[in-house]
Design a protein around this motif. Structure first.
Motif, PDB file in Angstrom:
ATOM      1  N   ASN A 277       0.793  -1.223   0.000  1.00 23.91           N
ATOM      2  CA  ASN A 277       0.000   0.000   0.000  1.00 23.91           C
ATOM      3  C   ASN A 277       0.827   1.275   0.000  1.00 23.91           C
ATOM      4  O   ASN A 277       1.994   1.303   0.384  1.00 23.91           O
ATOM      5  N   GLY A 278       0.183   2.345  -0.431  1.00 29.59           N
ATOM      6  CA  GLY A 278       0.575   3.711  -0.159  1.00 29.59           C
ATOM      7  C   GLY A 278      -0.590   4.382   0.540  1.00 29.59           C
ATOM      8  O   GLY A 278      -1.680   3.815   0.657  1.00 29.59           O
ATOM      9  N   LEU A 279      -0.388   5.607   1.017  1.00 31.41           N
ATOM     10  CA  LEU A 279      -1.446   6.317   1.726  1.00 31.41           C
ATOM     11  C   LEU A 279      -1.538   7.731   1.179  1.00 31.41           C
ATOM     12  O   LEU A 279      -0.523   8.383   0.936  1.00 31.41           O
ATOM     13  N   ILE A 280      -2.771   8.212   0.978  1.00 27.05           N
ATOM     14  CA  ILE A 280      -3.011   9.554   0.483  1.00 27.05           C
ATOM     15  C   ILE A 280      -4.165  10.144   1.279  1.00 27.05           C
ATOM     16  O   ILE A 280      -5.069   9.415   1.718  1.00 27.05           O
ATOM     17  N   THR A 281      -4.145  11.465   1.478  1.00 21.79           N
ATOM     18  CA  THR A 281      -5.190  12.159   2.226  1.00 21.79           C
ATOM     19  C   THR A 281      -5.929  13.100   1.292  1.00 21.79           C
ATOM     20  O   THR A 281      -5.306  13.868   0.554  1.00 21.79           O
ATOM     21  N   ASP A 282      -7.274  13.051   1.309  1.00 23.27           N
ATOM     22  CA  ASP A 282      -8.034  13.918   0.414  1.00 23.27           C
ATOM     23  C   ASP A 282      -8.189  15.310   1.029  1.00 23.27           C
ATOM     24  O   ASP A 282      -7.665  15.606   2.117  1.00 23.27           O
ATOM     25  N   LEU A 283      -8.911  16.189   0.334  1.00 27.65           N
ATOM     26  CA  LEU A 283      -8.987  17.588   0.749  1.00 27.65           C
ATOM     27  C   LEU A 283      -9.903  17.799   1.941  1.00 27.65           C
ATOM     28  O   LEU A 283      -9.964  18.910   2.480  1.00 27.65           O
ATOM     29  N   ALA A 284     -10.601  16.752   2.377  1.00 28.17           N
ATOM     30  CA  ALA A 284     -11.379  16.835   3.610  1.00 28.17           C
ATOM     31  C   ALA A 284     -10.622  16.258   4.798  1.00 28.17           C
ATOM     32  O   ALA A 284     -11.133  16.249   5.922  1.00 28.17           O
ATOM     33  N   GLY A 285      -9.416  15.748   4.544  1.00 29.53           N
ATOM     34  CA  GLY A 285      -8.621  15.161   5.611  1.00 29.53           C
ATOM     35  C   GLY A 285      -8.849  13.682   5.814  1.00 29.53           C
ATOM     36  O   GLY A 285      -8.322  13.091   6.763  1.00 29.53           O
ATOM     37  N   GLN A 286      -9.629  13.056   4.928  1.00 30.23           N
ATOM     38  CA  GLN A 286      -9.857  11.614   5.014  1.00 30.23           C
ATOM     39  C   GLN A 286      -8.693  10.876   4.383  1.00 30.23           C
ATOM     40  O   GLN A 286      -8.277  11.183   3.272  1.00 30.23           O
ATOM     41  N   ASP A 287      -8.158   9.897   5.097  1.00 29.92           N
ATOM     42  CA  ASP A 287      -7.090   9.073   4.546  1.00 29.92           C
ATOM     43  C   ASP A 287      -7.665   7.995   3.637  1.00 29.92           C
ATOM     44  O   ASP A 287      -8.770   7.476   3.869  1.00 29.92           O
ATOM     45  N   TRP A 288      -6.883   7.628   2.618  1.00 24.19           N
ATOM     46  CA  TRP A 288      -7.239   6.581   1.662  1.00 24.19           C
ATOM     47  C   TRP A 288      -6.046   5.679   1.469  1.00 24.19           C
ATOM     48  O   TRP A 288      -4.896   6.141   1.446  1.00 24.19           O
ATOM     49  N   LEU A 289      -6.318   4.396   1.323  1.00 27.40           N
ATOM     50  CA  LEU A 289      -5.267   3.422   1.059  1.00 27.40           C
ATOM     51  C   LEU A 289      -5.271   3.087  -0.423  1.00 27.40           C
ATOM     52  O   LEU A 289      -6.290   2.656  -0.975  1.00 27.40           O
ATOM     53  N   ALA A 290      -4.136   3.327  -1.074  1.00 27.59           N
ATOM     54  CA  ALA A 290      -3.928   2.858  -2.447  1.00 27.59           C
ATOM     55  C   ALA A 290      -3.152   1.554  -2.349  1.00 27.59           C
ATOM     56  O   ALA A 290      -2.106   1.494  -1.698  1.00 27.59           O
ATOM     57  N   TYR A 291      -3.651   0.500  -2.993  1.00 30.63           N
ATOM     58  CA  TYR A 291      -3.009  -0.804  -2.888  1.00 30.63           C
ATOM     59  C   TYR A 291      -3.396  -1.618  -4.111  1.00 30.63           C
ATOM     60  O   TYR A 291      -4.248  -1.218  -4.907  1.00 30.63           O
ATOM     61  N   HIS A 292      -2.728  -2.735  -4.305  1.00 30.02           N
ATOM     62  CA  HIS A 292      -3.118  -3.581  -5.427  1.00 30.02           C
ATOM     63  C   HIS A 292      -3.873  -4.807  -4.909  1.00 30.02           C
ATOM     64  O   HIS A 292      -3.805  -5.146  -3.732  1.00 30.02           O
TER      65      HIS A 292
ATOM     66  N   ASP B 238      -9.347   2.641  -1.341  1.00 28.93           N
ATOM     67  CA  ASP B 238     -10.435   2.529  -0.370  1.00 28.93           C
ATOM     68  C   ASP B 238     -10.145   3.402   0.839  1.00 28.93           C
ATOM     69  O   ASP B 238      -8.982   3.682   1.171  1.00 28.93           O
ATOM     70  N   ARG B 239     -11.235   3.801   1.480  1.00 32.80           N
ATOM     71  CA  ARG B 239     -11.146   4.661   2.661  1.00 32.80           C
ATOM     72  C   ARG B 239     -10.378   3.955   3.773  1.00 32.80           C
ATOM     73  O   ARG B 239     -10.603   2.780   4.056  1.00 32.80           O
ATOM     74  N   LEU B 240      -9.470   4.697   4.411  1.00 32.42           N
ATOM     75  CA  LEU B 240      -8.718   4.168   5.548  1.00 32.42           C
ATOM     76  C   LEU B 240      -9.207   4.868   6.806  1.00 32.42           C
ATOM     77  O   LEU B 240      -9.081   6.089   6.935  1.00 32.42           O
ATOM     78  N   ASP B 241      -9.750   4.097   7.719  1.00 28.12           N
ATOM     79  CA  ASP B 241     -10.268   4.643   8.969  1.00 28.12           C
ATOM     80  C   ASP B 241      -9.302   4.345  10.111  1.00 28.12           C
ATOM     81  O   ASP B 241      -8.575   3.347  10.092  1.00 28.12           O
TER      82      ASP B 241
END
Length: 734
Positions: free
Chosen positions: A308-323, A346-349
């Motif tokens: 995985n990698g991790l990215i944060t959207d403009l609302a501050g929600q983290d997301w997991l990028a993975y294969h 997908d959303r990372l909580d």
């Protein structure tokens, strides 16, 4: 200097910020997000560029079925994180660092923006630039002989290149001490609040290590520290959150086609060098290594959910990028060959201080809410709109797609309630939130009159990213994901005016202001046992097996007495064509239920005892089963949920790691339900070290038209002699 390819240049011309903002905003998306440009896009890494777009980088593979052309770090671009366009490859054919062998491939890129003057000076493309990008990448083969992998680095002035390799490796090939070479794979960068940079790297053969980097980021320095045990973890990614460093790492085989059990787990530490421990306090660098599940196969179409990698959207929600792998289409060119691993998002909580994908529901296959990439106030300053902004003080202008000036520029539309504001800054600039100003001031980050020191060597002439979160009047500011400051702010009647500020001439770009994400606080439900199904259970209280049991390949060494079934571990197995192990079975109930056993099995510690194991099995045949067992895998002790099915005229076997067995005892559960849509039998695995606290792992499925029985196994190797003891097999409703 390598020029941009024609495809890359054309894509850059087409994907302008204006075009991105004009595109319609979709409210949902469906995985895989890479489908628009690639059938496979493994080991994904996502970053946000200076231009406000997001960029994704994948490992060297063909992108499409039948293509047969290997792309050397394919790169894609997106305005919304879910609609992606291929923009070219990072490296041209034949381009490689001086230390790379001719047959070297490039895997698992890690790309970051850097602003330190020493780092910029190391690249001919970055010396005169206000920003620079660095890519750390696995170089699979180096000069001097086969098997000598290394970590290389390349730098560029933009996320799309042109990339120039450093001639020396960041991490050189590392001898294993037994004539071989450790796997020096999967780099990941971390920068700490004191300005130090660390690189994580390694894989199954050798484990995951961390080293501090030199000032230019192109050499490791000091003594390396192992943070995760060998033979269990790879694909490190580390983030800092609430004073903790979280190590994400992948386990199991990445590439077993339809039975790939690759999955991600996490540990955390107060120190970037560890030790990292999981939710139960188990370390990740010992033989019985822990790991809190982040994502694993969940019974839908996706298996092999990892790296995985991790990215944060403009609302501050983290997301997991993975294969992941579609179990109905597991290979790029069927059957076998390159595993087809598209990129999922997908959303990372964060629940109770621990990360989990979609609150523990894990990979999505149906439409879900998309990331927030458009906010009520958002500007990349192609022009300075008087309808959106007013100059309260000083002089401001839009110059070359960026805001330039000094003084204070205020938005005309106040924001209501809590908010999150972001901006890219160069110089002594910041954001005004209500009556509070947050800005870079000399060598500190100022929140009103309070100042938080910035790292030594901080370069204000480089680009930096500022995030300000306001919740219930409490303000938290974060600069470059490392420096954190806090304070109070206020608006008038719940309305807050947001603006841009600079003490002297500075540049600002990519301003966004909008409501913050509401964190998910409740985890998805896990299986909970109900009433006992006594007719299907056995406490082993007699002196012989109950007639309800059936033995496939009977083993007379298995005996019942004293309230336990004792079974010497057999020198046999079930995988592949072996099919020599005994399997003790009984009929399972209909509907949803949980089967549980208490297993005592002394597998020792650290020593190699491949692959002694015992546990539960859902068995539809010798080549169609799901096996949950405490097992010795080289020097580690793990709880593996193995899976074998017929595939393409042979069998496919893989496994996912559920958790950690106790020193001699483990409680194991299989939770069964029937999928309402396709009728498949779904089995989710659980493990406990005390019989009270449970960790629930991945799901395997058996066909709707099968009649799997449930039972026990004890096999995998006879030396040294060890006996598995089962206290009971209990079924309860779920």
């Amino acid at each position: 200097m390598r020029r941009c390819t024609a495809a890359l240049a054309a894509a850059i011309l087409l994907l302008t910020p204006a075009a991105a903002q004009a595109a319609p905003q979709r409210q949902t998306y469906t995985n895989p997000v890479s489908a628009s440009f690639a059938d496979t896009f493994a080991d994904p890494m996502v970053v946000r560029g200076d231009d406000g777009f997001w960029y994704a980088y994948g490992t060297t593979d063909p992108l499409r079925e039948g293509e047969k052309v290997f792309h050397r770090i394919p790169t894609a671009r997106s305005a919304d994180l879910v609609s992606w366009t291929y923009v070219g490859d990072a490296f041209a054919e034949g381009q490689r660092p001086a230390f790379a062998a001719e047959n070297a491939a490039f895997w698992a890129p890690d790309v970051r923006r850097i602003g330190d003057s020493a780092a910029k000076a190391a690249s001919p493309h970055c010396k005169s630039q206000p920003q620079c990008w660095v890519m750390y990448v696995t170089v699979t083969e180096t000069t001097g002989g086969p098997g000598r992998s290394a970590i290389g680095a390349a730098t560029a002035p933009t996320p799309t290149g042109p990339w120039t390799f450093s001639d020396e490796p960041v991490v050189a090939p590392r001898p294993s001490g037994d004539g071989g070479w450790l796997w020096t794979f999967d780099p990941a960068l971390l920068t700490t609040p004191d300005g130090r940079s660390y690189l994580y790297y390694g894989s199954y053969f050798g484990g995951i290590w961390v080293s501090e980097l030199s000032a230019d980021g192109l050499r490791v320095t000091g003594t390396a520290t192992r943070v995760a045990i060998d033979n269990k973890f790879e694909g490190a990614y580390v983030v800092r959150r609430d004073g903790w460093y979280y190590l994400f790492a992948s386990s199991a085989n990445c590439c077993a086609g339809p039975t790939t059990g690759y999955s991600v787990s996490a540990g955390r530490s107060r120190d970037p060098r560890g030790p990292f421990t999981d939710r139960d306090g188990l370390r990740l660098d010992v033989s019985r290594a822990g790991g809190t599940p982040v994502v694993a196969p969940n019974g839908n179409k996706w298996v092999g959910t990892g790296h995985n990698g991790l990215i944060t959207d403009l609302a501050g929600q983290d997301w997991l990028a993975y294969h992941a792998i579609d179990r109905a289409d597991p290979y790029l060119d069927e059957p076998f060959g390159i595993n087809e691993r598209p990129m999922l998002l997908d959303r990372l909580d964060w629940i109770g201080g621990w990360p989990t994908v979609r609150a523990g529901a894990w990979a999505s296959e149906r439409p879900v809410a998309k990331p927030v990439t458009r906010t009520p106030l958002q500007d990349s300053f192609d022009t300075l709109s008087p309808r959106q902004w007013r100059v309260a003080e000083g002089k401001w202008a839009a110059v070359n797609g960026r805001l330039r000036g000094s003084g204070t520029l205020l938005a005309r539309s106040p924001q209501r309630g809590d908010l999150r504001a972001e901006a890219d800054l160069r110089g002594p600039a910041g954001l005004t939130i209500g009556s509070t100003t947050v800005r870079i001031s000399g060598n500190s980050l100022a929140v009103g009159s309070r100042r938080t020191p910035l790292p030594a060597g901080f370069d204000a002439t480089a680009w930096h990213h500022l995030v300000v979160d306001v919740r219930a009047g409490r303000l938290t500011a974060t600069l470059d994901d490392t420096t954190v400051a806090s304070g109070r702010t206020g608006g008038h009647g719940g309305r807050t005016v947001v603006g841009v500020t600079a003490a002297t001439t500075a540049e600002v770009d990519n301003v966004s202001v909008g409501p913050p994400a509401e964190p998910v606080r409740r985890a998805a439900a896990v299986p909970e046992p109900g009433r006992m199904l006594a007719a299907y259970s056995d406490e082993f209280t007699g002196s012989a097996l109950n007639p309800a049991w059936t033995f496939v390949r009977p083993d007379p060494a298995a005996t019942v007495g004293g309230g336990a079934l004792r079974w010497p571990v057999q020198n046999a197995d079930l995988t592949g064509t072996s099919n020599s192990a005994g399997v003790l079975l009984r009929q399972a109930p209909r509907g949803s239920w949980i089967a549980e056993t208490k297993l005592t099995l002394d597998l020792g510690e650290d020593s190699v005892r491949n692959f002694q194991q015992a546990g539960l099995i859902a068995y539809a045949g010798d080549d169609q089963f799901a096996r949950l067992s405490a097992v010795a895998i080289w020097n580690t002790r793990q709880v593996e949920f193995g899976y074998e099915i017929p595939y393409a005229g042979t069998t496919s076997y893989g496994g996912t790691i559920v958790g950690t067995p106790g020193l001699t005892t483990a409680w194991l559960r299989l939770a069964h339900r029937v999928d309402e849509v396709n009728g498949e039998h779904e089995y989710r695995a659980g493990v406990s070290r005390d019989g009270r606290t449970w960790t629930w792992g991945g799901v395997w499925t058996l066909p709707a038209d099968s009649n799997p029985r449930i039972g026990l196994i004890a096999h995998g190797g006879a030396e040294p002699a060890v006996t598995a003891s089962f206290d009971y097999l209990r079924f309860r409703r779920w």
